[in-house]
Design a protein around this motif. Structure first.
Motif, PDB file in Angstrom:
ATOM      1  N   ARG A 119      -5.250  19.683   1.394  1.00  0.00           N
ATOM      2  CA  ARG A 119      -5.313  19.394   2.825  1.00  0.00           C
ATOM      3  C   ARG A 119      -4.880  20.611   3.645  1.00  0.00           C
ATOM      4  O   ARG A 119      -5.482  20.953   4.658  1.00  0.00           O
ATOM      5  CB  ARG A 119      -4.399  18.201   3.117  1.00  0.00           C
ATOM      6  CG  ARG A 119      -4.295  17.809   4.581  1.00  0.00           C
ATOM      7  CD  ARG A 119      -3.417  16.581   4.692  1.00  0.00           C
ATOM      8  NE  ARG A 119      -2.834  16.441   6.011  1.00  0.00           N
ATOM      9  CZ  ARG A 119      -1.755  15.713   6.266  1.00  0.00           C
ATOM     10  NH1 ARG A 119      -1.148  15.079   5.284  1.00  0.00           N
ATOM     11  NH2 ARG A 119      -1.277  15.635   7.491  1.00  0.00           N
ATOM     12  N   ARG A 120      -3.816  21.250   3.194  1.00  0.00           N
ATOM     13  CA  ARG A 120      -3.302  22.453   3.853  1.00  0.00           C
ATOM     14  C   ARG A 120      -2.418  23.176   2.840  1.00  0.00           C
ATOM     15  O   ARG A 120      -1.679  22.547   2.091  1.00  0.00           O
ATOM     16  CB  ARG A 120      -2.500  22.085   5.108  1.00  0.00           C
ATOM     17  CG  ARG A 120      -2.149  23.262   6.032  1.00  0.00           C
ATOM     18  CD  ARG A 120      -1.539  22.717   7.325  1.00  0.00           C
ATOM     19  NE  ARG A 120      -1.243  23.763   8.295  1.00  0.00           N
ATOM     20  CZ  ARG A 120      -2.131  24.251   9.163  1.00  0.00           C
ATOM     21  NH1 ARG A 120      -3.373  23.772   9.169  1.00  0.00           N
ATOM     22  NH2 ARG A 120      -1.789  25.191  10.030  1.00  0.00           N
ATOM     23  N   SER A 206      -2.632  41.579 -10.703  1.00  0.00           N
ATOM     24  CA  SER A 206      -3.982  42.144 -10.826  1.00  0.00           C
ATOM     25  C   SER A 206      -5.050  41.173 -10.322  1.00  0.00           C
ATOM     26  O   SER A 206      -6.243  41.483 -10.332  1.00  0.00           O
ATOM     27  CB  SER A 206      -4.277  42.527 -12.280  1.00  0.00           C
ATOM     28  OG  SER A 206      -4.223  41.392 -13.123  1.00  0.00           O
ATOM     29  N   TYR A 207      -4.624  40.016  -9.849  1.00  0.00           N
ATOM     30  CA  TYR A 207      -5.559  39.000  -9.341  1.00  0.00           C
ATOM     31  C   TYR A 207      -6.073  39.399  -7.966  1.00  0.00           C
ATOM     32  O   TYR A 207      -5.305  39.804  -7.086  1.00  0.00           O
ATOM     33  CB  TYR A 207      -4.848  37.643  -9.260  1.00  0.00           C
ATOM     34  CG  TYR A 207      -5.646  36.558  -8.579  1.00  0.00           C
ATOM     35  CD1 TYR A 207      -6.661  35.891  -9.251  1.00  0.00           C
ATOM     36  CD2 TYR A 207      -5.378  36.198  -7.258  1.00  0.00           C
ATOM     37  CE1 TYR A 207      -7.386  34.885  -8.628  1.00  0.00           C
ATOM     38  CE2 TYR A 207      -6.088  35.191  -6.635  1.00  0.00           C
ATOM     39  CZ  TYR A 207      -7.094  34.539  -7.319  1.00  0.00           C
ATOM     40  OH  TYR A 207      -7.821  33.551  -6.699  1.00  0.00           O
ATOM     41  N   ALA A 208      -7.377  39.276  -7.772  1.00  0.00           N
ATOM     42  CA  ALA A 208      -8.000  39.610  -6.482  1.00  0.00           C
ATOM     43  C   ALA A 208      -8.692  38.373  -5.926  1.00  0.00           C
ATOM     44  O   ALA A 208      -9.725  37.941  -6.452  1.00  0.00           O
ATOM     45  CB  ALA A 208      -9.009  40.741  -6.659  1.00  0.00           C
ATOM     46  N   PRO A 209      -8.164  37.761  -4.875  1.00  0.00           N
ATOM     47  CA  PRO A 209      -8.808  36.577  -4.303  1.00  0.00           C
ATOM     48  C   PRO A 209     -10.112  36.937  -3.610  1.00  0.00           C
ATOM     49  O   PRO A 209     -10.290  38.068  -3.151  1.00  0.00           O
ATOM     50  CB  PRO A 209      -7.774  36.071  -3.287  1.00  0.00           C
ATOM     51  CG  PRO A 209      -7.012  37.294  -2.894  1.00  0.00           C
ATOM     52  CD  PRO A 209      -6.951  38.154  -4.121  1.00  0.00           C
ATOM     53  N   ASP A 210     -11.006  35.982  -3.540  1.00  0.00           N
ATOM     54  CA  ASP A 210     -12.297  36.153  -2.860  1.00  0.00           C
ATOM     55  C   ASP A 210     -12.052  36.013  -1.351  1.00  0.00           C
ATOM     56  O   ASP A 210     -11.941  34.903  -0.834  1.00  0.00           O
ATOM     57  CB  ASP A 210     -13.268  35.086  -3.368  1.00  0.00           C
ATOM     58  CG  ASP A 210     -14.671  35.239  -2.799  1.00  0.00           C
ATOM     59  OD1 ASP A 210     -14.820  35.838  -1.711  1.00  0.00           O
ATOM     60  OD2 ASP A 210     -15.615  34.736  -3.428  1.00  0.00           O
ATOM     61  N   THR A 216     -13.860  31.186   4.811  1.00  0.00           N
ATOM     62  CA  THR A 216     -14.474  29.879   5.080  1.00  0.00           C
ATOM     63  C   THR A 216     -13.459  28.737   4.987  1.00  0.00           C
ATOM     64  O   THR A 216     -13.744  27.631   5.446  1.00  0.00           O
ATOM     65  CB  THR A 216     -15.630  29.603   4.105  1.00  0.00           C
ATOM     66  OG1 THR A 216     -15.102  29.409   2.772  1.00  0.00           O
ATOM     67  CG2 THR A 216     -16.625  30.755   4.088  1.00  0.00           C
ATOM     68  N   LEU A 217     -12.310  29.003   4.392  1.00  0.00           N
ATOM     69  CA  LEU A 217     -11.278  27.984   4.205  1.00  0.00           C
ATOM     70  C   LEU A 217     -10.024  28.261   5.027  1.00  0.00           C
ATOM     71  O   LEU A 217      -9.004  27.609   4.852  1.00  0.00           O
ATOM     72  CB  LEU A 217     -10.891  27.906   2.721  1.00  0.00           C
ATOM     73  CG  LEU A 217     -12.011  27.540   1.750  1.00  0.00           C
ATOM     74  CD1 LEU A 217     -11.595  27.833   0.308  1.00  0.00           C
ATOM     75  CD2 LEU A 217     -12.414  26.081   1.907  1.00  0.00           C
ATOM     76  N   GLU A 243      -4.626  39.518   9.219  1.00  0.00           N
ATOM     77  CA  GLU A 243      -5.417  40.344  10.131  1.00  0.00           C
ATOM     78  C   GLU A 243      -6.902  40.266   9.787  1.00  0.00           C
ATOM     79  O   GLU A 243      -7.747  40.136  10.671  1.00  0.00           O
ATOM     80  CB  GLU A 243      -4.940  41.794  10.064  1.00  0.00           C
ATOM     81  CG  GLU A 243      -5.672  42.719  11.031  1.00  0.00           C
ATOM     82  CD  GLU A 243      -5.114  44.121  11.035  1.00  0.00           C
ATOM     83  OE1 GLU A 243      -5.643  44.955  11.796  1.00  0.00           O
ATOM     84  OE2 GLU A 243      -4.160  44.397  10.287  1.00  0.00           O
ATOM     85  N   ARG A 244      -7.212  40.311   8.508  1.00  0.00           N
ATOM     86  CA  ARG A 244      -8.605  40.271   8.063  1.00  0.00           C
ATOM     87  C   ARG A 244      -9.276  38.934   8.409  1.00  0.00           C
ATOM     88  O   ARG A 244     -10.444  38.894   8.799  1.00  0.00           O
ATOM     89  CB  ARG A 244      -8.647  40.508   6.549  1.00  0.00           C
ATOM     90  CG  ARG A 244     -10.031  40.529   5.935  1.00  0.00           C
ATOM     91  CD  ARG A 244     -10.787  41.812   6.231  1.00  0.00           C
ATOM     92  NE  ARG A 244     -12.042  41.842   5.509  1.00  0.00           N
ATOM     93  CZ  ARG A 244     -12.198  42.390   4.308  1.00  0.00           C
ATOM     94  NH1 ARG A 244     -11.163  42.988   3.708  1.00  0.00           N
ATOM     95  NH2 ARG A 244     -13.366  42.369   3.710  1.00  0.00           N
ATOM     96  N   LEU A 245      -8.517  37.849   8.276  1.00  0.00           N
ATOM     97  CA  LEU A 245      -9.073  36.515   8.524  1.00  0.00           C
ATOM     98  C   LEU A 245      -8.929  36.082   9.979  1.00  0.00           C
ATOM     99  O   LEU A 245      -9.448  35.033  10.365  1.00  0.00           O
ATOM    100  CB  LEU A 245      -8.391  35.488   7.615  1.00  0.00           C
ATOM    101  CG  LEU A 245      -8.516  35.724   6.101  1.00  0.00           C
ATOM    102  CD1 LEU A 245      -7.705  34.688   5.346  1.00  0.00           C
ATOM    103  CD2 LEU A 245      -9.971  35.696   5.655  1.00  0.00           C
TER     104      LEU A 245
END
Length: 276
Positions: A119-120, A206-210, A216-217, A243-245
């Motif tokens: 939900r959040r 080392s994880y890179a989120p999309d 979109t979320l 900042e990016r979002l």
């Protein structure tokens, strides 16, 4: 402090220790570092007045045992553990989720992989350094940490890691008096360090989120940092993503471990960030 109901859940390759407080809509708290469910006990108790609050030890930490103690760790599998808890405890409705540090990375992936179940989500200082323009510098840091661990042992490796997290490379943390219950957990925290530095740090950082999918979320995502963390590495990824979002960056009391050093104030900020 509200006493929890303690249970276990069998998941792929592990048995999770989890704790339940309160009644009402589900709020899942995902700890970071080596603290486990115990590090969130004060915050969970404060928030259990109007909801069911669940905390747990991530696989391999404290009471959550691995079938194979040498198994490599993946963000995706840790996020699936969180999903299993949501499916068990809130099968009919999406839940509120909070994650801090490495737990925030698991929470991010949970949102990306299973947005219908969330939900959040509030993520506090997720060290997803791969999103930063100078990601190569931080890959080099992780390599140095593992090399130091191999050649010199745990504490020298932790010193290299701590220096890399601070803006000026200083390994001396500002003096902070911990609440008594936090000080009592020092043995558990130290006991979990070998697993954390060997298995969790290299896999999670080392994880890179999309980022495009996160965009979109973003209406379900709250990015947060510690008021005292400005300029330090754990602060930068959340600030960059905000900042990016084009979303607000919220500031919580204390620094990277503000939920331990300022539990009551942290809980109130989290309550507001969840809009509940």
């Amino acid at each position: 402090m509200t006493e929890p109901t303690v249970k276990t859940l069998r998941v792929n390759g592990a048995t999770l220790h989890y704790e339940v407080r309160g009644r009402g809509p589900l709020l899942l708290l995902i700890p970071g570092g080596t603290g486990g469910a115990a590090s969130l006990a004060s915050v969970a108790s404060d928030l259990a007045d109007s909801r069911t609050v669940v905390t747990y030890d991530p696989r391999g930490m404290a009471g959550s045992t691995l079938d194979d103690p040498e198994a490599e760790q993946r963000v995706e599998e840790h996020a699936e553990d969180a999903l299993r808890l949501l499916d068990l405890l809130s099968p009919e409705a999406p839940a509120l989720v909070f994650g801090s540090s490495s737990g925030a990375i698991a929470a991010l992936h949970l949102l990306l992989a299973h947005p219908d179940r969330v939900r959040r989500v509030v993520v506090h200082e997720p060290p997803v350094v791969e999103v930063l323009p100078d990601a190569a510098t931080h890959r080099a840091l992780l390599a140095r940490v593992q090399e130091t661990l191999r050649d010199q042992g745990l504490m020298p490796a932790m010193a290299v890691f701590a220096a890399g997290l601070r803006e000026d490379g200083d390994t001396t943390a500002p003096p902070t008096e911990l609440p008594p219950q936090a000080a009592e957990r020092a043995e558990q925290t130290l006991g979990g360090l070998p697993y954390f530095i060997r298995r969790i740090v290299p896999a999670f950082m080392s994880y890179a989120p999309d980022i495009a999918r996160l965009d979109t979320l973003s209406d379900r995502l709250v990015l947060a940092c510690g008021e005292d963390s400005r300029g330090e590495l754990p602060y930068r990824p959340a600030a960059f993503l905000a900042e990016r979002l084009g979303t607000e960056l919220r500031h919580f009391p204390g620094g990277h471990i503000g939920l331990t050093t300022h539990p009551s104030e942290f809980a109130e900020h989290l309550r507001k960030a969840l809009h509940v």
